[in-house]
Design an enzyme around this catalytic site. Structure first.
Site, PDB file in Angstrom:
ATOM      1  N   LYS A 118       1.107  -1.448   0.149  1.00 15.53           N
ATOM      2  CA  LYS A 118      -0.296   0.274  -0.070  1.00 15.53           C
ATOM      3  C   LYS A 118       1.548   1.043   0.340  1.00 15.53           C
ATOM      4  O   LYS A 118       0.743   2.478  -0.599  1.00 15.53           O
ATOM      5  CB  LYS A 118      -1.211   0.054   1.178  1.00 15.53           C
ATOM      6  CG  LYS A 118      -0.840   1.274   1.332  1.00 15.53           C
ATOM      7  CD  LYS A 118      -2.358   1.925   3.021  1.00 15.53           C
ATOM      8  CE  LYS A 118      -2.209   2.661   2.860  1.00 15.53           C
ATOM      9  NZ  LYS A 118      -2.673   3.490   4.312  1.00 15.53           N
ATOM     10  N   ASP A 137      -5.647   0.747   0.114  1.00 16.71           N
ATOM     11  CA  ASP A 137      -6.081   0.272   1.396  1.00 16.71           C
ATOM     12  C   ASP A 137      -7.024  -0.320   2.194  1.00 16.71           C
ATOM     13  O   ASP A 137      -8.008  -0.932   1.154  1.00 16.71           O
ATOM     14  CB  ASP A 137      -6.007   1.971   2.192  1.00 16.71           C
ATOM     15  CG  ASP A 137      -7.098   2.794   1.500  1.00 16.71           C
ATOM     16  OD1 ASP A 137      -8.089   2.436   0.827  1.00 16.71           O
ATOM     17  OD2 ASP A 137      -7.172   3.849   2.451  1.00 16.71           O
TER      18      ASP A 137
END
Length: 213
Positions: A118, A137
């Site tokens: 991420k 996310d």
């Protein structure tokens, strides 16, 4: 995606995007603020990042801070003790291995302590203008499944599934659009479906209760 692009104009940018904009996409600012943002609310991330960057503006100066000092500066971000250790170690590696610069490849970024896909994807998108990455996310994971774009159990699975399920031209924007929407409308609990710009095309997979607002 076009509808969301128009709809998010009414909402504030997520904290890391705002920090990136203010720092002119500086890779170090984006990297550190994204590391701090994990499982932390945006106002807390923004305030903690500001305190930390005020104390140290470069990997070299940040690496010289003690872990305890970093802890005090970034508190109350979630897992601040672990993040303080990761920030110091990452800055040390940036100085020793990369001459104080943030590397611009997924492989190199993933070698940094506390940096997962991420964080690496967001750095590549915001600071290196990558058109080939999707940052996932919890918001992106949740909304992608609610929309029926993917059927996945983890953000990592979602990232890989989205490459196949979406048009490449949207990849750099998926995080910005869905995070902004997830923070303001398509919330984890009681999503505001009545206020949603794309409700007519959303199957609301897994949604059992919605907000009345």
């Amino acid at each position: 995606m076009r509808a969301l692009a128009r709809a998010i104009d009414d909402h504030e940018l997520p904290a890391v995007e705002k920090i990136a904009e203010e720092s002119q996409e500086d890779p170090f600012d984006v990297l550190i603020s994204t590391m701090l943002s994990a499982q932390t609310r945006d106002p807390v991330t923004a305030a903690a990042s500001a305190r930390l960057f005020k104390a140290a503006r470069t990997p070299r100066t940040m690496a010289k801070l003690t872990v305890k000092r970093i802890e005090r500066l970034i508190y109350p971000v979630s897992f601040y003790r672990h993040k303080a250790v990761h920030v110091k170690k990452t800055c040390r590696i940036l100085v020793d291995r990369y001459n104080g610069r943030v590397p611009g490849s997924m492989e190199a970024l993933l070698t940094l302590p506390g940096v997962g896909r991420k964080t690496a994807n967001l750095v590549l998108i915001l600071s290196f203008k990558s058109q080939k990455n999707i940052c996932v996310d919890t918001h992106v994971h949740r909304i992608s499944n609610r929309l029926g774009w993917v059927r996945t159990r983890t953000p990592e699975e979602t990232e890989q599934a989205l490459y196949a399920a979406t048009d490449a031209r949207w990849w750099p924007y998926i995080n910005l659009y869905l995070v902004t929407w997830g923070q303001n409308v398509c919330k984890p609990v009681y999503p505001r479906c009545g206020a949603c710009a794309i409700r007519s095309v959303c199957p609301r997979v897994g949604v059992t209760r919605v907000s009345r607002r």
